[in-house]
Design a protein around this motif. Structure first.
Motif, PDB file in Angstrom:
ATOM      1  N   PHE A 192       0.897  -1.316  -0.001  1.00  0.00           N
ATOM      2  CA  PHE A 192       0.015  -0.090   0.118  1.00  0.00           C
ATOM      3  C   PHE A 192       1.072   1.412  -0.018  1.00  0.00           C
ATOM      4  CE2 PHE A 192      -1.868  -3.281   2.236  1.00  0.00           C
ATOM      5  CZ  PHE A 192      -3.412  -3.460   1.656  1.00  0.00           C
TER       6      PHE A 192
ATOM      7  N   ARG B 170      -7.442   2.099  -2.108  1.00  0.00           N
ATOM      8  CA  ARG B 170      -7.747   0.910  -1.240  1.00  0.00           C
ATOM      9  C   ARG B 170      -8.107   1.178   0.258  1.00  0.00           C
ATOM     10  NH1 ARG B 170      -3.697  -3.735  -2.113  1.00  0.00           N
ATOM     11  NH2 ARG B 170      -5.149  -5.113  -1.064  1.00  0.00           N
ATOM     12  N   LEU B 171      -7.087   2.035   0.662  1.00  0.00           N
ATOM     13  CA  LEU B 171      -7.096   2.458   2.149  1.00  0.00           C
ATOM     14  C   LEU B 171      -8.264   3.395   2.424  1.00  0.00           C
ATOM     15  CD1 LEU B 171      -3.597   2.586   3.354  1.00  0.00           C
ATOM     16  CD2 LEU B 171      -5.028   0.608   3.460  1.00  0.00           C
TER      17      LEU B 171
ATOM     18  N   GLY C  30     -10.923   4.516  -0.052  1.00  0.00           N
ATOM     19  CA  GLY C  30     -12.160   4.001  -0.684  1.00  0.00           C
ATOM     20  C   GLY C  30     -12.769   5.186  -1.527  1.00  0.00           C
TER      21      GLY C  30
ATOM     22  N   LYS D 254      -5.715   0.760   9.379  1.00  0.00           N
ATOM     23  CA  LYS D 254      -6.879   0.634   8.262  1.00  0.00           C
ATOM     24  C   LYS D 254      -6.702  -0.569   7.311  1.00  0.00           C
ATOM     25  CE  LYS D 254      -8.279   4.006   6.799  1.00  0.00           C
ATOM     26  NZ  LYS D 254      -9.880   4.528   6.831  1.00  0.00           N
ATOM     27  N   VAL D 255      -5.398  -1.248   7.440  1.00  0.00           N
ATOM     28  CA  VAL D 255      -5.260  -2.448   6.452  1.00  0.00           C
ATOM     29  C   VAL D 255      -6.206  -3.490   7.046  1.00  0.00           C
ATOM     30  CG1 VAL D 255      -3.696  -4.202   5.896  1.00  0.00           C
ATOM     31  CG2 VAL D 255      -3.048  -1.716   5.697  1.00  0.00           C
TER      32      VAL D 255
ATOM     33  N   LEU E 293      -9.554  -3.295   5.877  1.00  0.00           N
ATOM     34  CA  LEU E 293      -9.668  -3.201   4.418  1.00  0.00           C
ATOM     35  C   LEU E 293     -10.835  -3.918   3.815  1.00  0.00           C
ATOM     36  CD1 LEU E 293      -7.738  -1.911   2.316  1.00  0.00           C
ATOM     37  CD2 LEU E 293      -6.974  -4.007   1.890  1.00  0.00           C
ATOM     38  N   LYS E 294     -11.422  -2.981   2.982  1.00  0.00           N
ATOM     39  CA  LYS E 294     -12.660  -3.602   2.150  1.00  0.00           C
ATOM     40  C   LYS E 294     -12.184  -3.722   0.586  1.00  0.00           C
ATOM     41  CE  LYS E 294     -16.024  -1.726   5.412  1.00  0.00           C
ATOM     42  NZ  LYS E 294     -17.206  -0.713   5.735  1.00  0.00           N
ATOM     43  N   ASN E 295     -11.296  -2.906   0.283  1.00  0.00           N
ATOM     44  CA  ASN E 295     -10.965  -3.038  -1.214  1.00  0.00           C
ATOM     45  C   ASN E 295      -9.780  -3.763  -1.502  1.00  0.00           C
ATOM     46  OD1 ASN E 295     -12.881  -0.896  -2.483  1.00  0.00           O
ATOM     47  ND2 ASN E 295     -11.974   0.380  -0.763  1.00  0.00           N
ATOM     48  N   ASP E 296     -10.042  -4.759  -2.524  1.00  0.00           N
ATOM     49  CA  ASP E 296      -8.868  -5.719  -2.737  1.00  0.00           C
ATOM     50  C   ASP E 296      -7.688  -5.167  -3.711  1.00  0.00           C
ATOM     51  OD1 ASP E 296      -9.897  -7.596  -1.040  1.00  0.00           O
ATOM     52  OD2 ASP E 296     -11.230  -8.606  -2.692  1.00  0.00           O
TER      53      ASP E 296
END
Length: 280
Positions: free
Chosen positions: A18, A104-105, A107, A155-156, A159-162
């Motif tokens: 990230f 990713r972190l 959104g 935050k990781v 995480l919701k976004n791959d």
């Protein structure tokens, strides 16, 4: 006044997909002298900044507007240059993200941040406000970096976004700035159609692939001249994959608002040497 401090740090292994780098700069300027603006042309890195002492005044060329930065900001994809007028006690911590890492972190679609910075608390709420308060109380630089890293690890964990193949393709574009990629080839590397690839690229990187490649090439040319001042401009044209010097000057006028020679002159007059991007 204390001696200036400037250092890049590598993130811990869990954050390296990230985060590309951390940078900490602490400079105390003479309060009897006027504050001089630092030019900060575009570069492909998206960032989270913390200003743990004095605020920074920012002039954005895209919006022709000057504003005082809040204690922490998120900076998305940038095409326009900004000027940064530092405080007399300037302690800046930068988190530089890998391609797709900021998306990713946090959104938020990156195209919404094109040539904008926003108060980090608008996306992260009181968490960021607490980090800002704690940073103001700390004097140990390593503890500051550790505090920011601990926040990012949290935050990781949520995480919701791959990860997506588009992120890897953008990383390839960063590393191969002299290679002329076709849109169809880039899309095939991400296993997408050209149209799907452009849509995903806008969402995660914030600009078109073609514009991103121009930003990457310009940033490399600017960095190369800074690192090797005696290097001839024609050598930079060749090393960075420009067709000729006219095309290089055209990009400097677009991304820095001035010619290459004028930008270097502004750099020389600035009180603080800034280093956009990552050394890693």
């Amino acid at each position: 006044m204390e001696a200036p401090f400037f250092r890049f740090y590598r993130p811990c292994p869990a954050l390296q997909p990230f985060v590309s780098n951390y940078m900490l700069m602490h400079v105390q300027l003479n309060p009897l002298l006027p504050r001089v603006a630092n030019p900060y042309p575009t570069n492909p890195e998206q960032c989270l900044f913390f200003y743990a002492r004095d605020a920074v005044e920012v002039f954005n060329y895209a919006h022709e507007k000057e504003s005082t930065s809040p204690p922490s900001i998120i900076v998305g994809p940038q095409v326009a240059r900004v000027n940064l007028r530092m405080g007399y006690d300037q302690l800046t911590i930068k988190v530089g993200f890998q391609p797709g890492g900021l998306f990713r972190l946090f959104g938020m679609p990156m195209w919404q941040l094109l040539d904008y910075s926003i108060d980090s608390s608008e996306l992260a709420g009181r968490e960021i406000s607490r980090i800002n308060e704690q940073l103001r109380e700390l004097n140990d630089y390593q503890q500051m970096i550790s505090l920011v890293e601990k926040y990012l690890l949290s935050k990781v964990a949520a995480l919701k976004n791959d990860a997506h193949a588009v992120d890897k393709v953008a990383q390839l574009m960063l590393q191969s700035h002299t290679r002329p990629f076709s849109l169809d080839w880039l899309a095939s590397e991400a296993c997408l159609s050209a149209r799907q690839f452009e849509r995903k690229f806008l969402e995660r990187i914030g600009m078109s692939p073609k514009l991103f490649m121009r930003v990457v090439r310009f940033a490399q040319a600017y960095r190369l001249k800074n690192q090797q001042p005696n290097l001839d401009w024609q050598d930079i044209v060749y090393r960075c994959g420009y067709y000729d010097q006219t095309h290089l000057i055209k990009d400097f006028r677009l991304f820095a608002q001035v010619t290459p020679t004028m930008l270097l002159k502004e750099d020389a007059q600035a009180p603080i040497k800034l280093f956009p991007g990552s050394p890693f």
